[in-house]
Design a protein around this motif. Structure first.
Motif, PDB file in Angstrom:
ATOM      1  N   TYR A  15      -0.641  23.367  81.140  1.00 44.96           N
ATOM      2  CA  TYR A  15      -0.702  24.288  81.985  1.00 44.96           C
ATOM      3  C   TYR A  15      -0.095  25.570  82.057  1.00 44.96           C
ATOM      4  O   TYR A  15       0.958  25.509  81.821  1.00 44.96           O
ATOM      5  CB  TYR A  15      -0.880  23.581  83.540  1.00 44.96           C
ATOM      6  CG  TYR A  15      -1.913  22.662  83.682  1.00 44.96           C
ATOM      7  CD1 TYR A  15      -3.084  23.102  84.332  1.00 44.96           C
ATOM      8  CD2 TYR A  15      -1.791  21.355  83.288  1.00 44.96           C
ATOM      9  CE1 TYR A  15      -4.310  22.135  84.441  1.00 44.96           C
ATOM     10  CE2 TYR A  15      -2.761  20.321  83.432  1.00 44.96           C
ATOM     11  CZ  TYR A  15      -3.959  20.876  84.182  1.00 44.96           C
ATOM     12  OH  TYR A  15      -4.754  19.652  84.005  1.00 44.96           O
ATOM     13  N   GLU A  16      -0.664  26.839  82.242  1.00 51.12           N
ATOM     14  CA  GLU A  16      -0.098  27.961  82.275  1.00 51.12           C
ATOM     15  C   GLU A  16       0.014  28.500  83.374  1.00 51.12           C
ATOM     16  O   GLU A  16      -1.115  28.740  84.089  1.00 51.12           O
ATOM     17  CB  GLU A  16      -0.308  29.038  81.219  1.00 51.12           C
ATOM     18  CG  GLU A  16       0.010  28.734  79.697  1.00 51.12           C
ATOM     19  CD  GLU A  16      -0.650  29.594  78.768  1.00 51.12           C
ATOM     20  OE1 GLU A  16      -0.005  29.625  77.394  1.00 51.12           O
ATOM     21  OE2 GLU A  16      -0.991  30.909  79.057  1.00 51.12           O
ATOM     22  N   PHE A  17       1.034  29.166  84.094  1.00 54.25           N
ATOM     23  CA  PHE A  17       1.036  29.850  85.288  1.00 54.25           C
ATOM     24  C   PHE A  17       1.710  31.444  84.888  1.00 54.25           C
ATOM     25  O   PHE A  17       2.751  31.470  84.343  1.00 54.25           O
ATOM     26  CB  PHE A  17       2.205  29.018  86.202  1.00 54.25           C
ATOM     27  CG  PHE A  17       1.854  27.619  86.521  1.00 54.25           C
ATOM     28  CD1 PHE A  17       1.073  27.378  87.454  1.00 54.25           C
ATOM     29  CD2 PHE A  17       2.284  26.784  85.648  1.00 54.25           C
ATOM     30  CE1 PHE A  17       0.802  26.132  87.848  1.00 54.25           C
ATOM     31  CE2 PHE A  17       2.077  25.471  85.948  1.00 54.25           C
ATOM     32  CZ  PHE A  17       1.234  25.386  86.897  1.00 54.25           C
ATOM     33  N   HIS A  18       0.530  32.251  85.299  1.00 53.53           N
ATOM     34  CA  HIS A  18       0.729  33.423  84.942  1.00 53.53           C
ATOM     35  C   HIS A  18       1.360  34.182  86.079  1.00 53.53           C
ATOM     36  O   HIS A  18       0.617  34.269  87.145  1.00 53.53           O
ATOM     37  CB  HIS A  18      -0.471  34.193  84.360  1.00 53.53           C
ATOM     38  CG  HIS A  18      -0.748  33.791  83.067  1.00 53.53           C
ATOM     39  ND1 HIS A  18      -1.423  34.556  82.047  1.00 53.53           N
ATOM     40  CD2 HIS A  18      -0.540  32.606  82.282  1.00 53.53           C
ATOM     41  CE1 HIS A  18      -1.625  33.911  80.888  1.00 53.53           C
ATOM     42  NE2 HIS A  18      -1.110  32.808  81.261  1.00 53.53           N
ATOM     43  N   PHE A  19       2.503  34.984  86.179  1.00 50.10           N
ATOM     44  CA  PHE A  19       2.870  35.742  87.190  1.00 50.10           C
ATOM     45  C   PHE A  19       2.765  37.128  87.106  1.00 50.10           C
ATOM     46  O   PHE A  19       3.105  37.754  86.170  1.00 50.10           O
ATOM     47  CB  PHE A  19       4.471  35.478  87.484  1.00 50.10           C
ATOM     48  CG  PHE A  19       4.894  34.028  87.275  1.00 50.10           C
ATOM     49  CD1 PHE A  19       4.619  33.253  88.488  1.00 50.10           C
ATOM     50  CD2 PHE A  19       5.369  33.352  86.240  1.00 50.10           C
ATOM     51  CE1 PHE A  19       4.663  31.702  88.117  1.00 50.10           C
ATOM     52  CE2 PHE A  19       5.716  31.854  86.020  1.00 50.10           C
ATOM     53  CZ  PHE A  19       5.299  31.315  87.034  1.00 50.10           C
TER      54      PHE A  19
ATOM     55  N   LEU B 192       3.772  24.690  81.221  1.00 53.61           N
ATOM     56  CA  LEU B 192       4.113  22.857  81.686  1.00 53.61           C
ATOM     57  C   LEU B 192       3.301  22.262  80.717  1.00 53.61           C
ATOM     58  O   LEU B 192       1.895  22.108  80.470  1.00 53.61           O
ATOM     59  CB  LEU B 192       3.874  22.694  82.895  1.00 53.61           C
ATOM     60  CG  LEU B 192       4.200  21.205  83.595  1.00 53.61           C
ATOM     61  CD1 LEU B 192       5.426  21.016  83.635  1.00 53.61           C
ATOM     62  CD2 LEU B 192       3.486  20.993  85.057  1.00 53.61           C
ATOM     63  N   TYR B 193       4.076  21.215  79.938  1.00 55.59           N
ATOM     64  CA  TYR B 193       3.392  20.387  78.834  1.00 55.59           C
ATOM     65  C   TYR B 193       3.059  19.126  79.420  1.00 55.59           C
ATOM     66  O   TYR B 193       3.990  18.398  79.838  1.00 55.59           O
ATOM     67  CB  TYR B 193       3.999  20.543  77.698  1.00 55.59           C
ATOM     68  CG  TYR B 193       4.175  21.931  77.058  1.00 55.59           C
ATOM     69  CD1 TYR B 193       3.437  22.404  76.397  1.00 55.59           C
ATOM     70  CD2 TYR B 193       5.382  22.662  77.277  1.00 55.59           C
ATOM     71  CE1 TYR B 193       3.594  23.597  75.782  1.00 55.59           C
ATOM     72  CE2 TYR B 193       5.682  23.873  76.917  1.00 55.59           C
ATOM     73  CZ  TYR B 193       4.776  24.404  76.019  1.00 55.59           C
ATOM     74  OH  TYR B 193       4.965  25.782  75.620  1.00 55.59           O
ATOM     75  N   ASP B 194       1.800  18.650  79.007  1.00 55.39           N
ATOM     76  CA  ASP B 194       1.432  17.281  79.408  1.00 55.39           C
ATOM     77  C   ASP B 194       1.885  16.716  80.735  1.00 55.39           C
ATOM     78  O   ASP B 194       2.746  15.533  80.727  1.00 55.39           O
ATOM     79  CB  ASP B 194       1.849  16.178  78.144  1.00 55.39           C
ATOM     80  CG  ASP B 194       1.056  15.090  78.119  1.00 55.39           C
ATOM     81  OD1 ASP B 194      -0.100  15.277  78.647  1.00 55.39           O
ATOM     82  OD2 ASP B 194       1.390  14.273  77.167  1.00 55.39           O
ATOM     83  N   PRO B 195       1.660  17.457  81.654  1.00 54.14           N
ATOM     84  CA  PRO B 195       2.117  16.977  83.006  1.00 54.14           C
ATOM     85  C   PRO B 195       1.535  15.583  83.612  1.00 54.14           C
ATOM     86  O   PRO B 195       2.241  14.720  84.186  1.00 54.14           O
ATOM     87  CB  PRO B 195       1.809  18.049  84.105  1.00 54.14           C
ATOM     88  CG  PRO B 195       0.562  18.714  83.403  1.00 54.14           C
ATOM     89  CD  PRO B 195       0.632  18.672  81.940  1.00 54.14           C
TER      90      PRO B 195
END
Length: 178
Positions: free
Chosen positions: A30-34, A115-118
């Protein structure tokens, strides 16, 4: 690589921006773009912490490292350094991903946290971030943070906050990566 927009969260004098749904086994990362995260308090750090499935309190154990580069507006000070004061060694604090953000109207930070493979229930959860912001002392500062969350339970919630004061404004977009 393809990004699928899952949710958008907009701050408006928010103590935290908590994402409590949408992180599941659908995507491996998952990517969180700020976009223009602006602190209400000068010199505040932009931070994150997570919850393992079924847990509360945003206090999972993190080990991390940070490097940063900066350049001031007057062109008289530059550096690339290992920022040991922002590391955690099995700490439970919110992890800093942008340092000393300025609260002037023209100052904010933007970047990406991955966040990788949460959803893995076998391995720890790795993360990386790449942020650039306007420092409170009129510098541009880029920070690279990497580490892992030392739990083998699935991670299903994430919280973003400033180290002091509120998140005055800004947008976080959460994407699934396929």
């Amino acid at each position: 690589m393809a990004l699928t927009l899952i949710s958008t969260h907009t701050a408006s004098a928010s103590a935290t921006l908590d994402i409590t749904s949408g992180i599941d086994s659908t995507y491996d990362s998952y990517e969180f773009h700020f976009v223009n995260m602006h602190p209400a308090t000068d010199a505040a750090e932009f931070t994150f912490q997570v919850n393992a499935a079924g847990q509360t309190g945003f206090n999972e154990v993190i080990t991390s490292t940070k490097i940063q580069s900066y350049h001031n507006e007057g062109d008289s000070d530059t550096a690339l350094s290992y920022a040991t004061s922002y590391d955690q060694a099995q700490g439970t604090a919110y992890q800093t991903i942008n340092t000393n953000g300025g609260f002037d109207n023209d100052q904010a930070c933007s970047g990406v946290l991955t966040l990788y493979d949460p959803s893995s229930t076998t391995y720890v959860k790795h993360f990386t971030s790449n942020m650039n912001g306007a420092h409170s002392a009129n510098y541009t500062i880029q920070g690279l943070v990497a580490g892992y969350i030392n739990v083998t339970s699935a991670i299903d919630e994430i919280s973003f906050a400033m180290s002091s004061g509120n998140i005055d404004a800004g947008t976080i977009k959460m994407f699934g990566v396929s």
